[in-house]
Design a protein around this motif. Sequence first.
Motif, PDB file in Angstrom:
ATOM      1  N   PHE A   1       0.840  -1.201   0.000  1.00 56.37           N
ATOM      2  CA  PHE A   1       0.000   0.000   0.000  1.00 56.37           C
ATOM      3  C   PHE A   1       0.873   1.248   0.000  1.00 56.37           C
ATOM      4  O   PHE A   1       0.664   2.178  -0.795  1.00 56.37           O
ATOM      5  CB  PHE A   1      -0.912  -0.028   1.228  1.00 56.37           C
ATOM      6  CG  PHE A   1      -1.475   1.309   1.630  1.00 56.37           C
ATOM      7  CD1 PHE A   1      -2.510   1.895   0.913  1.00 56.37           C
ATOM      8  CD2 PHE A   1      -0.976   1.976   2.740  1.00 56.37           C
ATOM      9  CE1 PHE A   1      -3.026   3.138   1.285  1.00 56.37           C
ATOM     10  CE2 PHE A   1      -1.483   3.211   3.130  1.00 56.37           C
ATOM     11  CZ  PHE A   1      -2.513   3.788   2.391  1.00 56.37           C
TER      12      PHE A   1
ATOM     13  N   TRP B   1      -8.806   5.487  -2.425  1.00 58.49           N
ATOM     14  CA  TRP B   1      -8.270   4.739  -1.291  1.00 58.49           C
ATOM     15  C   TRP B   1      -8.986   5.112   0.006  1.00 58.49           C
ATOM     16  O   TRP B   1      -9.250   4.241   0.842  1.00 58.49           O
ATOM     17  CB  TRP B   1      -6.766   4.989  -1.153  1.00 58.49           C
ATOM     18  CG  TRP B   1      -5.951   4.104  -2.056  1.00 58.49           C
ATOM     19  CD1 TRP B   1      -5.411   4.423  -3.269  1.00 58.49           C
ATOM     20  CD2 TRP B   1      -5.602   2.739  -1.811  1.00 58.49           C
ATOM     21  NE1 TRP B   1      -4.752   3.341  -3.797  1.00 58.49           N
ATOM     22  CE2 TRP B   1      -4.841   2.294  -2.919  1.00 58.49           C
ATOM     23  CE3 TRP B   1      -5.835   1.846  -0.769  1.00 58.49           C
ATOM     24  CZ2 TRP B   1      -4.328   0.999  -3.006  1.00 58.49           C
ATOM     25  CZ3 TRP B   1      -5.327   0.555  -0.844  1.00 58.49           C
ATOM     26  CH2 TRP B   1      -4.580   0.142  -1.957  1.00 58.49           C
TER      27      TRP B   1
ATOM     28  N   VAL C   1     -12.262   3.250  -0.012  1.00 61.24           N
ATOM     29  CA  VAL C   1     -12.067   1.812   0.215  1.00 61.24           C
ATOM     30  C   VAL C   1     -11.802   1.535   1.691  1.00 61.24           C
ATOM     31  O   VAL C   1     -12.399   0.629   2.291  1.00 61.24           O
ATOM     32  CB  VAL C   1     -10.901   1.282  -0.644  1.00 61.24           C
ATOM     33  CG1 VAL C   1     -10.471  -0.113  -0.175  1.00 61.24           C
ATOM     34  CG2 VAL C   1     -11.302   1.230  -2.114  1.00 61.24           C
TER      35      VAL C   1
ATOM     36  N   GLY D   1     -12.605  -3.087  -1.771  1.00 59.27           N
ATOM     37  CA  GLY D   1     -11.335  -3.270  -2.460  1.00 59.27           C
ATOM     38  C   GLY D   1     -11.253  -4.510  -3.319  1.00 59.27           C
ATOM     39  O   GLY D   1     -10.194  -4.823  -3.855  1.00 59.27           O
TER      40      GLY D   1
ATOM     41  N   ALA E   1      -5.495  -3.519  -2.213  1.00 58.36           N
ATOM     42  CA  ALA E   1      -6.563  -2.918  -1.422  1.00 58.36           C
ATOM     43  C   ALA E   1      -7.324  -3.976  -0.630  1.00 58.36           C
ATOM     44  O   ALA E   1      -7.605  -3.795   0.563  1.00 58.36           O
ATOM     45  CB  ALA E   1      -7.524  -2.150  -2.330  1.00 58.36           C
TER      46      ALA E   1
END
Length: 280
Positions: free
Chosen positions: A40, A64, A67, A75, A81
Amino acid sequence: MSKPAGQIAATLRAADRDRYLSVLYAPEGKRDALFSLYAFNAEIAAIRDRIREALPGEIRLQWWRDVLAASEGAGEGHPVAAALVETIRLHNLPRSAFHNYLEARIFDLYDDPMPSRVDLEGYCGETASAIIQLAALILDPAAAPAHTKLAGHAGCALAITGLLRLLPIHRARGQCYVPRDILASAGMSPEEFLAGAPDGSARHAVEATVALASDHLAAFLKNAPDLPPGLRPAFLPLAVVPAYLSKLSRNPAAALETSAGISDLRRHWIMLRAASSGWR
């Protein structure tokens, strides 16, 4: 390791060799979670490389946020994700840390110069230091909170060193992470630093930034012997920082044109030594 986890590990290995190696010294049951966290971080750090304008980057950061704020199952279709959402759930990681991280990363999308060393330390704290603390929570949630200050210094040393190693790339695209007050003390502006001043001012600015990273490294090393072995893997990426800083210190001017690096063999040896004995 599942197939998606293996893909994430391979992606991290290509994007962030130091953090990839550090995961190999973590307990096997913690590795997938650490791989997802570091992948990430690598993905967000690479957004600027994939965009021409800031707006698509802002949209990506917002994706992001959405999510990570969603419920379980968010994700899906994005391996990193999906894995990170599962890691947050399994290890009860604070979502606020990810929100603050993403907010700090907005700076990467623009060409505004870093205002001051305090702002740089704040940026490092919300990004690299937060990643270290989150990794520590994955490894040992009971012990991690007692070492938040140590993670702060470690993250600043790690991130500032990383920014110094990326100076050629940042200067080429008009980004200035060297704080304005450090540049001013060297007698130059961010614009002059990016343009490549012909005198020694840029070298002095690099030296001052190396000193700032070294100060945080020294603050970390002062209390590092007290770090529980169970938390050691979260801090292992810092093990190679002294080697990078030593190289930068020997030739500050070279940092403006080439990235300071070390051999894979030396990197492995340094990491193994720190993983086995810690910092003494």
